[in-house]
Motif scaffolding. Structure first.
Motif, PDB file in Angstrom:
ATOM      1  N   SER A 148       0.849  -1.200   0.000  1.00 29.81           N
ATOM      2  CA  SER A 148       0.000   0.000   0.000  1.00 29.81           C
ATOM      3  C   SER A 148       0.877   1.239   0.000  1.00 29.81           C
ATOM      4  O   SER A 148       2.093   1.157   0.238  1.00 29.81           O
ATOM      5  N   PHE A 149       0.264   2.395  -0.228  1.00 30.02           N
ATOM      6  CA  PHE A 149       1.018   3.649  -0.210  1.00 30.02           C
ATOM      7  C   PHE A 149       1.619   3.899   1.175  1.00 30.02           C
ATOM      8  O   PHE A 149       2.783   4.281   1.302  1.00 30.02           O
ATOM      9  N   ALA A 150       0.833   3.649   2.220  1.00 24.19           N
ATOM     10  CA  ALA A 150       1.285   3.904   3.588  1.00 24.19           C
ATOM     11  C   ALA A 150       2.477   3.035   3.976  1.00 24.19           C
ATOM     12  O   ALA A 150       3.277   3.419   4.840  1.00 24.19           O
ATOM     13  N   GLU A 151       2.591   1.890   3.334  1.00 25.49           N
ATOM     14  CA  GLU A 151       3.677   0.966   3.672  1.00 25.49           C
ATOM     15  C   GLU A 151       4.925   1.178   2.823  1.00 25.49           C
ATOM     16  O   GLU A 151       5.872   0.395   2.905  1.00 25.49           O
ATOM     17  N   THR A 152       4.943   2.231   2.025  1.00 26.01           N
ATOM     18  CA  THR A 152       6.115   2.523   1.208  1.00 26.01           C
ATOM     19  C   THR A 152       7.349   2.684   2.080  1.00 26.01           C
ATOM     20  O   THR A 152       7.339   3.417   3.064  1.00 26.01           O
ATOM     21  N   ASP A 153       8.406   1.988   1.715  1.00 24.69           N
ATOM     22  CA  ASP A 153       9.676   2.083   2.420  1.00 24.69           C
ATOM     23  C   ASP A 153      10.566   3.047   1.640  1.00 24.69           C
ATOM     24  O   ASP A 153      10.901   2.792   0.472  1.00 24.69           O
ATOM     25  N   LEU A 154      10.944   4.147   2.243  1.00 31.30           N
ATOM     26  CA  LEU A 154      11.741   5.147   1.525  1.00 31.30           C
ATOM     27  C   LEU A 154      13.136   4.637   1.176  1.00 31.30           C
ATOM     28  O   LEU A 154      13.822   5.238   0.334  1.00 31.30           O
ATOM     29  N   ALA A 155      13.539   3.530   1.796  1.00 29.57           N
ATOM     30  CA  ALA A 155      14.799   2.915   1.368  1.00 29.57           C
ATOM     31  C   ALA A 155      14.671   2.413  -0.070  1.00 29.57           C
ATOM     32  O   ALA A 155      15.657   2.371  -0.816  1.00 29.57           O
ATOM     33  N   ASP A 156      13.440   2.055  -0.459  1.00 31.07           N
ATOM     34  CA  ASP A 156      13.210   1.645  -1.847  1.00 31.07           C
ATOM     35  C   ASP A 156      13.471   2.813  -2.793  1.00 31.07           C
ATOM     36  O   ASP A 156      14.043   2.647  -3.877  1.00 31.07           O
ATOM     37  N   TRP A 157      13.033   4.006  -2.373  1.00 31.57           N
ATOM     38  CA  TRP A 157      13.285   5.191  -3.207  1.00 31.57           C
ATOM     39  C   TRP A 157      14.778   5.442  -3.351  1.00 31.57           C
ATOM     40  O   TRP A 157      15.268   5.728  -4.442  1.00 31.57           O
ATOM     41  N   ASP A 158      15.513   5.320  -2.253  1.00 30.44           N
ATOM     42  CA  ASP A 158      16.961   5.551  -2.310  1.00 30.44           C
ATOM     43  C   ASP A 158      17.619   4.623  -3.324  1.00 30.44           C
ATOM     44  O   ASP A 158      18.476   5.047  -4.101  1.00 30.44           O
ATOM     45  N   LEU A 159      17.208   3.359  -3.330  1.00 32.34           N
ATOM     46  CA  LEU A 159      17.768   2.396  -4.270  1.00 32.34           C
ATOM     47  C   LEU A 159      17.363   2.704  -5.703  1.00 32.34           C
ATOM     48  O   LEU A 159      18.199   2.731  -6.611  1.00 32.34           O
ATOM     49  N   LEU A 160      16.068   2.951  -5.915  1.00 27.17           N
ATOM     50  CA  LEU A 160      15.573   3.184  -7.276  1.00 27.17           C
ATOM     51  C   LEU A 160      16.093   4.494  -7.846  1.00 27.17           C
ATOM     52  O   LEU A 160      16.320   4.608  -9.055  1.00 27.17           O
ATOM     53  N   ASP A 161      16.292   5.480  -6.991  1.00 29.53           N
ATOM     54  CA  ASP A 161      16.869   6.741  -7.445  1.00 29.53           C
ATOM     55  C   ASP A 161      18.260   6.503  -8.027  1.00 29.53           C
ATOM     56  O   ASP A 161      18.617   7.056  -9.073  1.00 29.53           O
ATOM     57  N   LYS A 162      19.034   5.639  -7.374  1.00 31.74           N
ATOM     58  CA  LYS A 162      20.372   5.332  -7.886  1.00 31.74           C
ATOM     59  C   LYS A 162      20.299   4.537  -9.187  1.00 31.74           C
ATOM     60  O   LYS A 162      20.950   4.875 -10.175  1.00 31.74           O
ATOM     61  N   LEU A 163      19.497   3.473  -9.176  1.00 31.08           N
ATOM     62  CA  LEU A 163      19.448   2.576 -10.336  1.00 31.08           C
ATOM     63  C   LEU A 163      18.820   3.227 -11.561  1.00 31.08           C
ATOM     64  O   LEU A 163      19.347   3.133 -12.674  1.00 31.08           O
ATOM     65  N   LEU A 164      17.669   3.866 -11.369  1.00 30.83           N
ATOM     66  CA  LEU A 164      16.876   4.341 -12.503  1.00 30.83           C
ATOM     67  C   LEU A 164      17.163   5.780 -12.904  1.00 30.83           C
ATOM     68  O   LEU A 164      16.950   6.152 -14.058  1.00 30.83           O
ATOM     69  N   VAL A 165      17.596   6.593 -11.942  1.00 30.58           N
ATOM     70  CA  VAL A 165      17.792   8.019 -12.247  1.00 30.58           C
ATOM     71  C   VAL A 165      19.276   8.381 -12.348  1.00 30.58           C
ATOM     72  O   VAL A 165      19.722   8.919 -13.360  1.00 30.58           O
ATOM     73  N   ARG A 166      20.032   8.068 -11.292  1.00 33.02           N
ATOM     74  CA  ARG A 166      21.425   8.516 -11.285  1.00 33.02           C
ATOM     75  C   ARG A 166      22.244   7.881 -12.412  1.00 33.02           C
ATOM     76  O   ARG A 166      23.055   8.564 -13.058  1.00 33.02           O
ATOM     77  N   THR A 167      22.044   6.606 -12.676  1.00 32.39           N
ATOM     78  CA  THR A 167      22.793   5.980 -13.780  1.00 32.39           C
ATOM     79  C   THR A 167      22.436   6.634 -15.112  1.00 32.39           C
ATOM     80  O   THR A 167      23.295   6.829 -15.974  1.00 32.39           O
ATOM     81  N   LEU A 168      21.163   6.983 -15.274  1.00 31.07           N
ATOM     82  CA  LEU A 168      20.717   7.649 -16.501  1.00 31.07           C
ATOM     83  C   LEU A 168      21.340   9.041 -16.627  1.00 31.07           C
ATOM     84  O   LEU A 168      21.768   9.450 -17.713  1.00 31.07           O
ATOM     85  N   GLN A 169      21.389   9.761 -15.521  1.00 30.02           N
ATOM     86  CA  GLN A 169      22.024  11.080 -15.549  1.00 30.02           C
ATOM     87  C   GLN A 169      23.464  10.968 -16.013  1.00 30.02           C
ATOM     88  O   GLN A 169      23.938  11.747 -16.847  1.00 30.02           O
ATOM     89  N   HIS A 170      24.157   9.969 -15.497  1.00 23.95           N
ATOM     90  CA  HIS A 170      25.565   9.817 -15.838  1.00 23.95           C
ATOM     91  C   HIS A 170      25.763   9.409 -17.295  1.00 23.95           C
ATOM     92  O   HIS A 170      26.638   9.963 -17.979  1.00 23.95           O
ATOM     93  N   THR A 171      24.972   8.461 -17.794  1.00 22.40           N
ATOM     94  CA  THR A 171      25.156   8.053 -19.196  1.00 22.40           C
ATOM     95  C   THR A 171      24.792   9.180 -20.154  1.00 22.40           C
ATOM     96  O   THR A 171      25.460   9.388 -21.165  1.00 22.40           O
ATOM     97  N   SER A 172      23.737   9.926 -19.829  1.00 29.72           N
ATOM     98  CA  SER A 172      23.325  11.011 -20.727  1.00 29.72           C
ATOM     99  C   SER A 172      24.370  12.124 -20.768  1.00 29.72           C
ATOM    100  O   SER A 172      24.685  12.661 -21.840  1.00 29.72           O
ATOM    101  N   LEU A 173      24.925  12.471 -19.614  1.00 30.56           N
ATOM    102  CA  LEU A 173      25.950  13.511 -19.582  1.00 30.56           C
ATOM    103  C   LEU A 173      27.222  13.049 -20.282  1.00 30.56           C
ATOM    104  O   LEU A 173      27.889  13.828 -20.966  1.00 30.56           O
ATOM    105  N   ALA A 174      27.550  11.774 -20.147  1.00 32.09           N
ATOM    106  CA  ALA A 174      28.780  11.255 -20.747  1.00 32.09           C
ATOM    107  C   ALA A 174      28.668  11.083 -22.260  1.00 32.09           C
ATOM    108  O   ALA A 174      29.658  11.258 -22.982  1.00 32.09           O
ATOM    109  N   PHE A 175      27.476  10.746 -22.733  1.00 30.80           N
ATOM    110  CA  PHE A 175      27.328  10.383 -24.147  1.00 30.80           C
ATOM    111  C   PHE A 175      26.692  11.466 -25.007  1.00 30.80           C
ATOM    112  O   PHE A 175      26.626  11.306 -26.233  1.00 30.80           O
ATOM    113  N   GLN A 176      26.230  12.568 -24.429  1.00 29.84           N
ATOM    114  CA  GLN A 176      25.577  13.600 -25.228  1.00 29.84           C
ATOM    115  C   GLN A 176      26.456  14.082 -26.382  1.00 29.84           C
ATOM    116  O   GLN A 176      26.040  14.069 -27.547  1.00 29.84           O
TER     117      GLN A 176
END
Length: 253
Positions: free
Chosen positions: A108-136
């Protein structure tokens, strides 16, 4: 890059980097790019799985140039070095396919673990930021470069238990669209010389998943082989046509 003439497609001789190449989607993309005649440079943090994926693509398409680099895409300097090394070795970079993934959810929404956000931010966002900046810059120098992100329909219609995942995917989409705007501005009146495109799926399925859950229907899921074909198809269309676009492989929510 070789154009579609004389039996050769737009990927014949192209140099395409694949981030997150060791997973099921990565394996399928390596195979399809090699089949299309591209020089394929895969990267992943898992050296053993990456070596298996690279060997499989080489074996399936004898004579194809498929290599693997163990790269920590959470390290911007390492990602830039990967891009620089690849362009120096092969003389160009015509594509970056971003397949780094991951999923975390809750009941449920109330049971969201913010540690999940920390992980997904790294995997899905930060890696993308790095590849886009490196390869533009290399993609712009290519003359027909493509940056491809694979996203999920959930980013456009988040559900209660998928708040962290949907938010991370949405952020990745926004970042990619910003890269597309940079390509648009760099192209000026003549149009973009490179394109950033988003392929949207409901979810992905592969043969291993089907074997593990033989009774599951996986309704609406996109097979990784279909995804790979769709990714190579991004080069079949003009940069201006796909730049800054969400290309839906599933019905829009």
């Amino acid at each position: 890059m070789t154009t579609s003439q004389g039996g050769q497609g737009p990927l014949e001789g192209a140099v395409v980097a694949v981030a997150g190449a060791a997973g099921p989607a990565g394996r399928a993309v390596l195979l399809r790019l090699a089949e299309a005649g591209a020089v394929v440079v895969g990267a992943d943090a898992d050296a053993a799985r990456l070596a298996e994926a690279v060997d499989a693509a080489r074996y399936a398409h004898g004579g194809a140039t498929v290599t693997g680099d163990t790269v920590d895409l959470l390290d911007l300097a390492a990602t830039r070095e990967w891009a620089s090394r690849t362009e120096k070795e092969y003389g160009r970079i015509d594509g970056l396919v971003h397949l780094v993934g991951g999923w975390r959810g809750s009941a449920s929404f109330a049971e969201t673990d913010l540690a999940d956000w920390d992980l997904l931010d790294k995997l899905l966002v930060r890696t993308l930021q790095h590849t886009s900046l490196a390869f533009q810059a290399p993609l712009e120098r290519s003359g027909n470069g493509r940056f491809v992100l694979v996203s999920a329909a959930g980013a456009s219609k988040p559900t209660a238990g998928n708040a962290a995942y949907a938010a991370a995917k949405s952020a990745a989409e926004a970042w990619t669209l910003a890269l597309g705007d940079a390509f648009r501005k760099a192209g000026g009146e003549s149009g973009p010389r490179a394109a950033a495109a988003i392929l949207v799926v409901k979810a992905l399925v592969n043969d291993q998943m089907r074997a593990e859950r033989p009774k599951a229907k996986f309704a609406g899921f996109t097979d990784v082989t279909e995804l790979a074909t769709a990714i190579t198809g991004v080069w079949d269309r003009p940069a201006g046509e796909v730049n800054g676009q969400r290309l839906w492989l599933t019905p829009e929510p």
